[in-house]
Design a protein around this motif. Structure first.
Motif, mmCIF file in Angstrom:
data_model
loop_
_atom_site.group_PDB
_atom_site.id
_atom_site.type_symbol
_atom_site.label_atom_id
_atom_site.label_comp_id
_atom_site.label_asym_id
_atom_site.label_seq_id
_atom_site.Cartn_x
_atom_site.Cartn_y
_atom_site.Cartn_z
ATOM 1 N N ARG A 183 -7.458 -5.405 -0.485
ATOM 2 C CA ARG A 183 -8.129 -5.136 -1.853
ATOM 3 C C ARG A 183 -9.030 -5.864 -2.479
ATOM 4 O O ARG A 183 -10.156 -5.602 -3.212
ATOM 5 C CB ARG A 183 -6.809 -5.133 -2.894
ATOM 6 C CG ARG A 183 -6.031 -3.854 -2.473
ATOM 7 C CD ARG A 183 -4.988 -3.964 -3.725
ATOM 8 N NE ARG A 183 -3.945 -2.881 -3.334
ATOM 9 C CZ ARG A 183 -2.891 -2.670 -4.264
ATOM 10 N NH1 ARG A 183 -2.648 -3.470 -5.088
ATOM 11 N NH2 ARG A 183 -2.087 -1.629 -3.828
ATOM 12 N N HIS A 184 -8.898 -7.139 -2.331
ATOM 13 C CA HIS A 184 -10.073 -8.352 -2.863
ATOM 14 C C HIS A 184 -11.361 -8.019 -2.216
ATOM 15 O O HIS A 184 -12.415 -7.909 -2.931
ATOM 16 C CB HIS A 184 -9.594 -9.608 -2.322
ATOM 17 C CG HIS A 184 -10.554 -10.784 -2.978
ATOM 18 N ND1 HIS A 184 -10.676 -10.744 -4.358
ATOM 19 C CD2 HIS A 184 -11.120 -11.584 -2.280
ATOM 20 C CE1 HIS A 184 -11.468 -11.909 -4.355
ATOM 21 N NE2 HIS A 184 -11.933 -12.378 -3.154
ATOM 22 N N PHE A 185 -11.351 -8.014 -0.812
ATOM 23 C CA PHE A 185 -12.792 -7.638 -0.267
ATOM 24 C C PHE A 185 -13.235 -6.297 -0.784
ATOM 25 O O PHE A 185 -14.366 -6.654 -0.855
ATOM 26 C CB PHE A 185 -12.378 -7.680 1.525
ATOM 27 C CG PHE A 185 -13.775 -7.395 2.170
ATOM 28 C CD1 PHE A 185 -14.402 -8.513 2.446
ATOM 29 C CD2 PHE A 185 -14.103 -6.058 2.422
ATOM 30 C CE1 PHE A 185 -15.842 -8.322 3.173
ATOM 31 C CE2 PHE A 185 -15.333 -5.891 3.142
ATOM 32 C CZ PHE A 185 -16.276 -6.931 3.439
ATOM 33 N N ILE A 189 -16.173 -4.922 8.447
ATOM 34 C CA ILE A 189 -16.514 -4.749 7.071
ATOM 35 C C ILE A 189 -15.662 -3.516 6.766
ATOM 36 O O ILE A 189 -14.837 -3.321 5.822
ATOM 37 C CB ILE A 189 -17.902 -4.170 6.756
ATOM 38 C CG1 ILE A 189 -18.561 -5.622 6.733
ATOM 39 C CG2 ILE A 189 -18.005 -3.626 5.426
ATOM 40 C CD1 ILE A 189 -20.007 -5.488 6.743
ATOM 41 N N HIS A 190 -15.557 -2.437 7.638
ATOM 42 C CA HIS A 190 -14.956 -1.273 7.464
ATOM 43 C C HIS A 190 -13.413 -1.345 7.467
ATOM 44 O O HIS A 190 -12.598 -0.918 6.506
ATOM 45 C CB HIS A 190 -14.959 -0.274 8.421
ATOM 46 C CG HIS A 190 -14.433 0.958 8.602
ATOM 47 N ND1 HIS A 190 -14.643 2.127 7.609
ATOM 48 C CD2 HIS A 190 -13.249 1.226 9.276
ATOM 49 C CE1 HIS A 190 -13.827 3.147 7.836
ATOM 50 N NE2 HIS A 190 -12.993 2.766 8.768
ATOM 51 N N HIS A 191 -12.908 -2.264 8.569
ATOM 52 C CA HIS A 191 -11.577 -2.802 8.603
ATOM 53 C C HIS A 191 -10.850 -3.035 6.990
ATOM 54 O O HIS A 191 -10.235 -2.797 6.481
ATOM 55 C CB HIS A 191 -11.197 -3.528 9.716
ATOM 56 C CG HIS A 191 -9.808 -3.935 9.747
ATOM 57 N ND1 HIS A 191 -8.968 -3.153 10.121
ATOM 58 C CD2 HIS A 191 -9.323 -5.315 9.168
ATOM 59 C CE1 HIS A 191 -7.614 -3.863 9.900
ATOM 60 N NE2 HIS A 191 -8.101 -5.262 9.504
ATOM 61 N N LEU A 192 -11.870 -4.305 6.722
ATOM 62 C CA LEU A 192 -11.511 -4.994 5.419
ATOM 63 C C LEU A 192 -11.589 -4.283 4.070
ATOM 64 O O LEU A 192 -11.006 -4.406 3.323
ATOM 65 C CB LEU A 192 -12.192 -6.449 5.203
ATOM 66 C CG LEU A 192 -12.031 -7.415 6.306
ATOM 67 C CD1 LEU A 192 -13.172 -8.651 5.962
ATOM 68 C CD2 LEU A 192 -10.550 -7.959 6.006
ATOM 69 N N ARG A 243 -12.741 -4.778 -3.628
ATOM 70 C CA ARG A 243 -13.496 -5.044 -4.919
ATOM 71 C C ARG A 243 -14.819 -5.795 -4.760
ATOM 72 O O ARG A 243 -15.715 -5.266 -5.533
ATOM 73 C CB ARG A 243 -12.298 -5.751 -5.822
ATOM 74 C CG ARG A 243 -12.785 -5.779 -7.104
ATOM 75 C CD ARG A 243 -11.907 -6.527 -8.170
ATOM 76 N NE ARG A 243 -11.842 -7.789 -7.478
ATOM 77 C CZ ARG A 243 -12.424 -8.930 -7.610
ATOM 78 N NH1 ARG A 243 -13.667 -8.667 -8.229
ATOM 79 N NH2 ARG A 243 -11.898 -10.272 -7.274
ATOM 80 N N LEU A 244 -14.820 -6.835 -4.139
ATOM 81 C CA LEU A 244 -16.179 -7.595 -3.953
ATOM 82 C C LEU A 244 -17.088 -6.738 -3.400
ATOM 83 O O LEU A 244 -18.385 -6.484 -4.002
ATOM 84 C CB LEU A 244 -15.825 -8.648 -3.168
ATOM 85 C CG LEU A 244 -15.002 -9.871 -3.854
ATOM 86 C CD1 LEU A 244 -14.965 -11.145 -2.883
ATOM 87 C CD2 LEU A 244 -15.536 -10.401 -5.103
ATOM 88 N N PHE A 245 -16.728 -5.800 -2.520
ATOM 89 C CA PHE A 245 -17.617 -4.865 -1.789
ATOM 90 C C PHE A 245 -18.326 -3.917 -2.860
ATOM 91 O O PHE A 245 -19.601 -3.731 -2.767
ATOM 92 C CB PHE A 245 -16.639 -4.267 -0.796
ATOM 93 C CG PHE A 245 -17.872 -3.354 0.085
ATOM 94 C CD1 PHE A 245 -18.595 -3.780 1.214
ATOM 95 C CD2 PHE A 245 -17.928 -2.198 -0.224
ATOM 96 C CE1 PHE A 245 -19.620 -2.838 2.110
ATOM 97 C CE2 PHE A 245 -18.746 -1.089 0.497
ATOM 98 C CZ PHE A 245 -19.311 -1.548 1.725
ATOM 99 N N ASP A 246 -17.579 -3.393 -3.453
ATOM 100 C CA ASP A 246 -17.687 -2.224 -4.621
ATOM 101 C C ASP A 246 -18.670 -3.026 -5.656
ATOM 102 O O ASP A 246 -19.704 -2.415 -5.966
ATOM 103 C CB ASP A 246 -16.517 -1.717 -5.186
ATOM 104 C CG ASP A 246 -15.913 -0.768 -4.179
ATOM 105 O OD1 ASP A 246 -16.510 -0.321 -3.108
ATOM 106 O OD2 ASP A 246 -14.574 -0.439 -4.700
#
Length: 79
Positions: free
Chosen positions: A27-29, A19-22, A31-34
């Protein structure tokens, strides 16, 4: 009332490092994470009584959060 938090690190602890690495490199990950955490925060505020809204709106937020979690999980499993 004890509101359950749904942070991604808590929900998917086996992917903590990934998770941290992505978050840092995809960027896509990121944005989804945020988006996931923004919706989770909104749900928590409603459930804590800080904000008032309809039950239908709360349920729609929960469904959005679940869809984002599914997308994030898919990326984590396949990267």
């Amino acid at each position: 009332m004890n509101i359950e938090r749904h942070s991604l690190a808590k929900e998917l602890p086996e992917f903590k490092d990934k998770i941290h690495h992505l978050k840092m490199n995809d960027r896509h990950f990121s944005r989804l994470f945020d988006d996931y955490h923004e919706i989770d925060h909104a749900v928590i505020r409603i459930e804590d009584g800080v904000e008032n809204t309809s039950d239908a709106y709360l349920e729609s937020l929960k469904k959005q959060r679940l869809q984002l979690k599914d997308q994030l999980y898919h990326i984590l499993r396949n990267s």
